[in-house]
Design an enzyme around this catalytic site. Structure first.
Site, PDB file in Angstrom:
ATOM      1  NE  ARG A 311      -4.191  -0.175   1.535  1.00 28.75           N
ATOM      2  CZ  ARG A 311      -5.151   0.589   0.968  1.00 28.75           C
ATOM      3  NH1 ARG A 311      -5.330   1.726   0.560  1.00 28.75           N
ATOM      4  NH2 ARG A 311      -6.012  -0.676   0.384  1.00 28.75           N
ATOM      5  CD  GLU A 723      -7.451   2.267   6.369  1.00 27.67           C
ATOM      6  OE1 GLU A 723      -8.003   2.036   5.453  1.00 27.67           O
ATOM      7  OE2 GLU A 723      -6.070   1.867   6.853  1.00 27.67           O
TER       8      GLU A 723
HETATM    9  N1  MTE Z   1     -12.540   5.209  14.241  1.00 29.98           N
HETATM   10  C1  MTE Z   1     -12.753   4.933  15.490  1.00 29.98           C
HETATM   11  N2  MTE Z   1     -13.458   5.688  16.309  1.00 29.98           N
HETATM   12  N3  MTE Z   1     -12.166   3.844  16.149  1.00 29.98           N
HETATM   13  C2  MTE Z   1     -11.265   3.004  15.389  1.00 29.98           C
HETATM   14  O1  MTE Z   1     -10.674   2.031  15.909  1.00 29.98           O
HETATM   15  N4  MTE Z   1     -10.172   2.569  13.074  1.00 29.98           N
HETATM   16  C3  MTE Z   1     -10.080   2.983  11.859  1.00 29.98           C
HETATM   17  C4  MTE Z   1     -11.203   3.699  11.225  1.00 29.98           C
HETATM   18  N5  MTE Z   1     -11.897   4.623  12.104  1.00 29.98           N
HETATM   19  C5  MTE Z   1     -11.119   3.309  13.914  1.00 29.98           C
HETATM   20  C6  MTE Z   1     -11.957   4.199  13.450  1.00 29.98           C
HETATM   21  C7  MTE Z   1      -9.570   2.126  10.782  1.00 29.98           C
HETATM   22  S1  MTE Z   1      -7.989   1.667  11.010  1.00 29.98           S
HETATM   23  C8  MTE Z   1     -10.161   1.552   9.935  1.00 29.98           C
HETATM   24  S2  MTE Z   1      -9.768   0.466   8.740  1.00 29.98           S
HETATM   25  C9  MTE Z   1     -11.365   1.669   9.815  1.00 29.98           C
HETATM   26  O2  MTE Z   1     -12.069   2.765  10.849  1.00 29.98           O
HETATM   27  C10 MTE Z   1     -12.400   0.491   9.910  1.00 29.98           C
HETATM   28  O3  MTE Z   1     -13.654   0.717  10.062  1.00 29.98           O
HETATM   29  P1  MTE Z   1     -14.463   0.983   8.216  1.00 29.98           P
HETATM   30  O4  MTE Z   1     -13.946   0.061   7.536  1.00 29.98           O
HETATM   31  O5  MTE Z   1     -15.852   0.450   8.950  1.00 29.98           O
HETATM   32  O6  MTE Z   1     -14.533   2.488   8.279  1.00 29.98           O
HETATM   33 MO1  MOS Z   2      -7.271  -0.341   9.350  1.00 29.43          MO
HETATM   34  S1  MOS Z   2      -5.459  -0.008   9.522  1.00 29.43           S
HETATM   35  O1  MOS Z   2      -7.197  -0.958   7.725  1.00 29.43           O
HETATM   36  O2  MOS Z   2      -7.492  -1.614  10.495  1.00 29.43           O
END
Ligand code: MTE
Ligand code: MOS
Length: 776
Positions: A311, A723
């Site tokens: 990535r 992200e």
């Molecule tokens: N938001 C919160 N509040 N807590 C989290 O742990 N993880 C992030 C993001 N937002 C996270 C977050 C990461 S690393 C990812 S990959 C995505 O949320 C995963 O969730 P989604 O695919 O449903 O967006």
């Molecule tokens: Mo998020 S780093 O893809 O869990």
């Protein structure tokens, strides 16, 4: 009123702020429950000579002391390479590497046992940095490469050329809930594990393999996590397997919950990177060639590092068209805990390079960095093919740049701060705008699939389960909205069940920002099947047969809790009445939907293809102020503008936008991992590791959503947002670099990441001692 698009609060929000949300370790202990912890290595690299637990086993309250020999299954795991052990059998690879599992009645017993355990280790020389790993040739896997055009010859022919290097630091996830699992032994070798995991399926598989039982013997359940940020994508599995091993061995429920310090010391982090680069460009700043070599500190094991590096390579172009480009990547094996997924997943480490390079070009040519960004930006009709061959469809980047340039008053503020910098003896300011173009999809094609079960009960209420896990990002709320609209019922009539491998099998991690995209699409597929079935049943019921009317099922609408014929107000039935009648007529009211992202394909061998379903793009303009004498950095103003398509939940999206930015702000400014020369993490608590707090918010913080009415291919025309906002914080770092350029070119060139107060001060000090003219 449809629920999608509405500002419905995250369904955990009141629980979280009032303290009523129940996290795993809030669950009261059951009868006979035991605590689990481990005795870990006290050297970063070594060979175990002997383990003596005889004294420890007599400690009152100690129930079991387990070593690698007590593992009934296979003591090796890892989702890409099986190069990790649960308990060290001969070699220890990092400070804290677990050797003996301590299972006891109390915390006191665990601490007493830890002191009494005797392990003899022959210390081996550790590798603790990327440089040491390169010197020793200590790598994981093969080198990676993506290229297009001919970077070498284009560099040789370029009008201007700069060479440089950049190092970026790691980052602790700092989820508030540490790694936690509770394992309950069942009958005949079956076991249930409650785990704070982003990836119940992998946790299930690792536990099953450690225990030596088929996957169907292990159920993993995750109701919610108190934050994860990638840190629980693979690394929740080991603690869960430890609890499971202890439970099987003792026949009692076993709980593990790492202390904050242990969690910080012994789990993996964001990968630190180092790069070397050469860029060729013309006198306008148009990039004609770029060669970039990336090295990542993977820590002691593979984990998902090859995907993270991939990535990084796939994001090295970011928002900019590169006709002649070569990026290589290598994973360094070191004696740190295995580094792992962290929001952005290598993307930030790739993107920061080109944003840094553009700042360097601007300093070199004495031109505005934003002008250089805009001329290099991917085009709409042409100049829009990435080095790996995927086109940027519906590219909004040029518009995002120009819109934010205006709305943030960028040009006037540049003039103001240049004036300020010539006048202020104590402070220096910088303002920079950077972009993000984040590819949405797992780059490993297989993972882009999901299944979801939608069950309708006879009172019309609905329960949905999927492999998606809730970590605060709001997937449960979004799924409720999506399903409510598909079935035409109220948001409050839909609930989400805790994620469990018993209900949804072979799921992917909730990661790569695609949780809602994948699981939401699977749920929609289930709803559509159910709706078709219900419409078939309802059509004859609603038809005005007296007048000889026949109805086709697709004439029926499902909305507001009713199923009805449009324009015929009397021809309607309440959803809950319809489902009860359907039940009596023996019609199935449950469905499992499946989804696989179409069209994606990436060939690792050639580095070409279409790895991403689409991109989420955004820009940020940030102004910082640096104290010339202390290096202290303040963010005066940040303007973010993101193209999230048509938001499913604007409020939750605002939370992801601001939260992701602030987490990235920590990575680029204050969060610094400090190790002793023996490889011991010294910054393992909030007193020594500085994450952003409320006082670090930009003084002016403008969150903008770009109005995009394009029919984006993604789910309900929304774009994933988990992200991408983190990468917008690179603007903070770029602004700091811009500020330093007013001190001296040399100071700016010296800046590494994170730009801590110390780093900033040293960069300025160095250039001050070189030239007496401190102020420019
Ligand atoms: N938001 C919160 N509040 N807590 C989290 O742990 N993880 C992030 C993001 N937002 C996270 C977050 C990461 S690393 C990812 S990959 C995505 O949320 C995963 O969730 P989604 O695919 O449903 O967006
Ligand atoms: Mo998020 S780093 O893809 O869990």
């Amino acid at each position: 009123m449809p629920a999608v698009g509405k500002d419905i609060p995250n369904d955990s929000s009141s629980g979280h702020v009032s303290g009523r949300s129940v996290f795993l370790n809030d669950v009261p202990p059951t009868r006979n429950e035991l605590l689990v912890d481990f005795f870990g290595s006290r050297v970063a690299h070594g060979r175990i000579l002997s383990i003596d637990c005889s004294v420890a086993s007599n400690v009152p309250g100690v129930v079991a002391l387990l070593t690698a020999q007590d593992i009934p299954g296979r003591n090796r795991f890892g989702s890409i390479m099986q190069d990790e052990h649960l308990l060290a059998d001969s070699i220890v690879n990092y400070m804290g590497d677990p050797i003996v599992l301590i299972v006891a009645e109390s915390r006191e017993a665990i601490e007493a046992a830890r002191i009494a355990i005797q392990v003899d280790i022959e210390e081996l020389p550790p590798i603790l940095s990327i440089d040491d790993a390169i010197t020793a040739g200590s790598f994981i896997g093969e080198p990676q490469l993506i290229h297009c055009g001919n970077a070498t010859s284009a560099l040789a022919q370029s009008q201007h050329r700069i060479d440089g290097s950049l190092s970026t630091g790691g980052q602790e996830h700092f989820y508030f809930e540490s790694q936690t699992a509770i394992a309950e032994p069942g009958e005949n070798g079956r076991i249930t594990i409650h785990s704070s995991t982003q990836h119940p399926t992998e946790t299930q598989q690792v536990a099953a393999e450690i225990l030596g039982v088929p996957f169907n013997h292990v159920v993993v359940i995750c109701k919610r996590m108190g934050g994860a940020f990638g840190g629980k994508e693979t690394q929740a599995a080991a603690p869960a397997a430890m609890a499971a091993l202890a439970a099987v061995n003792t026949g009692r429920t076993c709980r593990i919950s790492l202390s904050k310090d242990s969690d910080m010391q012994y789990t993996g982090k964001r990968h630190p990177f180092q790069s070397r680069w050469s860029v060729g460009f013309d006198s306008q700043g148009l990039i004609t060639a770029l060669a970039l070599d990336l090295f990542a500190d993977a820590g002691c094991a593979c984990d998902v590092s090859p995907a993270i590096l991939e990535r990084a390579l796939l994001h090295a172009d970011n928002a900019y068209y590169l006709p002649n480009f070569r990026v290589t990547g290598r994973l360094c094996r070191t004696n740190h805990p295995s580094n792992t997924a962290f929001r952005g997943f290598g993307g930030p480490q790739g993107v920061v390079n080109i944003e840094n390079i553009i700042e360097e070009i601007a300093i070199y040519l004495e031109k505005g960095a934003l002008d250089i960004r805009q001329i290099n930006c991917y085009g709409v009709e042409d100049r829009n093919t990435t080095p790996y061959g995927q086109r940027c469809e519906n590219n909004t980047l040029p518009l995002l740049f120009s819109q934010l340039r205006l709305s943030s008053d960028y040009d006037a503020r540049q003039e103001q701060l240049a004036k300020f910098n010539t006048e202020s003896p104590t402070k220096v300011r910088g303002l920079s705008m950077t972009a993000v173009k984040f590819g949405i999809s797992f780059t490993t094609k297989t993972l882009n699939q999901a299944n979801a079960i939608v069950n309708i009960y006879t009172d019309g209420s609905v329960l949905v389960s999927s492999g998606g896990t809730e970590m605060g990002q709001g997937i449960n709320t979004r799924l409720r909205q999506i399903v409510a609209d598909e079935l035409g019922v109220n948001f409050s009539d839909v609930l989400i069940a805790p994620t469990s491998t018993e209900k949804n099998n072979n799921t992917s991690a909730t990661a790569a920002s695609s949780g809602t995209d994948l699981n939401g699409a699977a749920a929609i597929n289930a709803c559509r099947t159910l709706r078709k079935r219900l419409a078939d049943f309802a059509a004859p019921l609603l038809a005005d047969t007296k007048n000889g009317q026949t109805l086709s099922p697709d004439q029926l609408r499902f909305e507001n809790g009713f199923v009805f014929v449009p324009q015929q107000p009397h021809q309607k039935i309440a959803f809950h009445d319809l489902v009860l009648q359907a039940y009596k007529a023996r019609i199935s009211l449950g469905e499992r939907g499946f989804y696989a992202t179409p069209g994606i394909n990436f060939d690792r061998e050639t580095g070409k293809g279409m790895p991403f379903f689409y991109y989420t793009c955004g820009v940020a303009a940030t102004e910082v102020e640096v104290d010339r004498f202390t290096g202290e950095l303040k963010v005066r103003r940040a303007d973010l503008l993101i193209d999230a398509g048509q938001c499913i939940n604007p409020g939750i999206d605002r939370g992801q936008l601001s939260g992701g930015f602030m987490q990235g702000l920590g990575w680029v400014t204050t969060e610094e991992l400090k190790y002793s020369s023996r490889g011991e993490l010294l910054s393992h608590s909030p007193t020594t590791y500085k994450i952003p707090n409320i006082g670090d918010l930009p003084e002016v913080f403008n969150l903008g959503f770009f109005e995009n009415h394009d029919e984006c291919v993604s789910l309900l025309h929304s774009r994933a947002l988990g992200e991408p906002p983190l990468l917008l914080a690179i603007s903070v770092w770029a602004a700091a670099k811009h500020a330093l350029s007013f001190v001296s070119k040399d100071a700016a060139r010296r800046l590494s990441l994170p730009a801590t107060g110390e780093t900033l001060l040293l960069a300025m000090e160095h250039s001050r001692s070189k030239s007496a003219t401190a102020l420019r």
